[in-house]
Design a protein around this motif. Structure first.
Motif, PDB file in Angstrom:
ATOM      1  N   LYS A 103       0.694  -1.210  -0.079  1.00  0.00           N
ATOM      2  CA  LYS A 103       0.017  -0.015   0.035  1.00  0.00           C
ATOM      3  C   LYS A 103       0.889   1.164  -0.142  1.00  0.00           C
ATOM      4  N   ASP A 156      -9.536   8.438  20.068  1.00  0.00           N
ATOM      5  CA  ASP A 156      -9.995   8.537  18.693  1.00  0.00           C
ATOM      6  C   ASP A 156      -9.115   8.463  17.732  1.00  0.00           C
ATOM      7  N   ASN A 210      -8.917   5.767  14.266  1.00  0.00           N
ATOM      8  CA  ASN A 210      -8.886   6.368  13.299  1.00  0.00           C
ATOM      9  C   ASN A 210      -7.762   5.831  12.375  1.00  0.00           C
ATOM     10  N   ILE A 211      -6.661   5.669  13.041  1.00  0.00           N
ATOM     11  CA  ILE A 211      -5.577   4.957  12.290  1.00  0.00           C
ATOM     12  C   ILE A 211      -5.901   3.635  11.903  1.00  0.00           C
ATOM     13  N   TYR A 212      -6.358   3.005  12.909  1.00  0.00           N
ATOM     14  CA  TYR A 212      -6.700   1.474  12.802  1.00  0.00           C
ATOM     15  C   TYR A 212      -7.817   1.172  11.717  1.00  0.00           C
ATOM     16  N   VAL A 213      -8.994   2.072  11.859  1.00  0.00           N
ATOM     17  CA  VAL A 213      -9.940   1.904  10.591  1.00  0.00           C
ATOM     18  C   VAL A 213      -9.592   2.307   9.195  1.00  0.00           C
ATOM     19  N   GLN A 214      -8.860   3.333   9.379  1.00  0.00           N
ATOM     20  CA  GLN A 214      -8.647   3.969   8.078  1.00  0.00           C
ATOM     21  C   GLN A 214      -7.378   3.313   7.165  1.00  0.00           C
ATOM     22  N   ASN A 215      -6.887   2.409   7.935  1.00  0.00           N
ATOM     23  CA  ASN A 215      -5.818   1.536   7.007  1.00  0.00           C
ATOM     24  C   ASN A 215      -6.172   0.032   6.997  1.00  0.00           C
ATOM     25  N   ASN A 216      -6.150  -0.383   8.003  1.00  0.00           N
ATOM     26  CA  ASN A 216      -6.486  -2.188   7.735  1.00  0.00           C
ATOM     27  C   ASN A 216      -7.287  -2.512   8.916  1.00  0.00           C
ATOM     28  N   PHE A 217      -8.362  -2.858   8.485  1.00  0.00           N
ATOM     29  CA  PHE A 217      -9.261  -3.198   9.759  1.00  0.00           C
ATOM     30  C   PHE A 217      -8.952  -4.499  10.470  1.00  0.00           C
ATOM     31  N   GLN A 260      -0.320  13.277  11.737  1.00  0.00           N
ATOM     32  CA  GLN A 260      -1.851  14.047  11.750  1.00  0.00           C
ATOM     33  C   GLN A 260      -1.798  15.063  13.170  1.00  0.00           C
TER      34      GLN A 260
END
Length: 402
Positions: A87, A281, A285-292, A308
């Motif tokens: 990625k 949060d 956000n880092i977790y959800v936005q990249n690779n669940f 960020q």
């Protein structure tokens, strides 16, 4: 009871205590003695090599048994870095070190221990070492911070003082005291309680309160609640507790100054969770936005967060740290492991007293994990402390020889 053990029998409890202590030494040297963070990495690396050597020598009989899950755990951690490379996400080199260390620690503290049996006196011998060290830490804290402690009634915020003994911060010291109280309860199990025992427990509790570490205090309260709920039928044990709590409550309620102090400095209602919601949060956000499924790697996740505007070195939660590190797959793996150890200890440990203490402490550690970056299998002091007490020791208790 005098502990009559052979030199060979003393080796295992000594090693378990030594590996906890040896991973704390780099932090004491770096932050307390020389105040030089640059010394930390080489000292941790040297200490960790000694840890591996000591554990392999002490538990070599477990080598070659039940180790296939080590490979699975290694692949779970490797997968997010493999996906990151496709990625185009820049990988922090510390993640490679992290997955090797965590896999080795899984092999050492879980895999090797699975085949080991110890005697009850060996466990007591380990506890004696740990409790002596805890007493030293508490006394040092009281002496080195005597001026701050005598003035503590005048503070208006719990952040004005940092009573941390020789640990890195007050939350780390608080977590250590939470474990110390549990270790002391293990030690007292089946033993006739003396006044000295009560004084030692009070020493631990007073130091814990002085840290004003809300996560550790909450975890300890949860431990006490679940422990004494299991003893409701034992009136001789419960009655003194009820009397003590009643008197303490009356003293607190009769003083507006004490109530105000507790509200402002320990509970800290105005501070909420001290900015943790924003930290959580960011981690989510880092977790959800990249690779669940797989996460992105712990240190890579921190780098993405700092890009960020994140200014911290952790996400202040065991669960969010794990999700960022290895996604839902690693969190599921850790829960399955803890569940396996829990069932193993509760169903097979022959000591009822030990089972009750472990059960209560298990709920305490789950609560502490919400607010603090405690960890299992990670490289460093905190990871080693909780891995020994919540991975290795419950396994040993499940096969302890009375």
């Amino acid at each position: 009871m005098e502990m009559i053990l052979t030199s060979e029998e003393k080796r295992i409890p000594r090693v378990l205590f030594t590996v906890i202590l040896i991973m704390l030494v780099p932090f004491i040297i770096s932050f307390q003695i020389f105040d030089n963070r640059g010394l930390l990495l080489p000292l941790v690396a040297g200490s960790y090599l000694i840890l591996i050597l000591l554990m392999l020598i002490a538990f070599y009989k477990g080598i070659g048994k039940h180790q296939y899950f080590t490979i699975i755990y290694f692949l779970i951690q490797l997968m997010p870095l493999f996906i990151n490379s496709f990625k185009g996400i820049e990988i922090n080199y510390q993640d490679y070190i992290n997955i090797i260390a965590k896999s080795l620690n899984y092999f050492i503290f879980f895999g090797l221990i699975l085949s080991i049996k110890i005697k009850k006196m060996q466990f007591k011998y380990f506890l004696r070492y740990f409790i002596y060290f805890s007493i030293i830490a508490c006394i040092y804290n009281l002496i080195s911070n005597f001026g701050d402690i005598t003035n503590i009634g005048n503070i208006t915020s719990g952040y004005e003082v940092t009573l941390k003994s020789f640990f890195v911060n007050k939350n780390q010291f608080g977590a250590f005291l939470f474990v110390s109280i549990i270790a002391f309860y293990y030690f007292l199990s089946g033993k006739k309680i003396k006044m000295l025992d009560v004084l030692i427990l009070l020493l631990f509790i007073i130091n814990l309160i002085l840290t004003m570490s809300r996560g550790a205090i909450l975890a300890t309260i949860i431990f006490f609640i679940f422990f004494y709920l299991q003893h409701l039928k034992h009136i001789k044990l419960i009655a003194p507790i009820i009397i003590f709590l009643s008197i303490t409550s009356l003293v607190i309620l009769s003083s507006d100054r004490i109530i105000t102090f507790i509200k402002n400095n320990i509970i800290r209602v105005d501070a909420g969770v001290t900015g943790r919601t924003e930290i959580w949060d960011m981690g989510m956000n880092i977790y959800v936005q990249n690779n669940f499924l797989n996460g992105v790697g712990y240190f890579t996740g921190l780098d993405l967060a700092k890009g960020q505007g994140f200014q911290f070195e952790e996400f202040h939660s065991l669960y969010i740290d794990t999700l960022v590190s290895g996604g839902i797959i690693e969190l599921f793996f850790i829960f399955i492991l803890l569940g396996y150890i829990f069932i193993h200890c509760i169903t097979k440990c022959p000591e009822i007293g030990y089972k009750k203490i472990y059960l209560a402490s298990f709920f305490g550690i789950l609560a502490l994990g919400i607010f603090e970056s405690i960890s299992f299998f990670t490289l460093g002091y905190v990871g080693t402390l909780f891995t020994v007490f919540y991975i290795s020791i419950p396994l040993l208790l499940s096969k302890i020889d009375k």
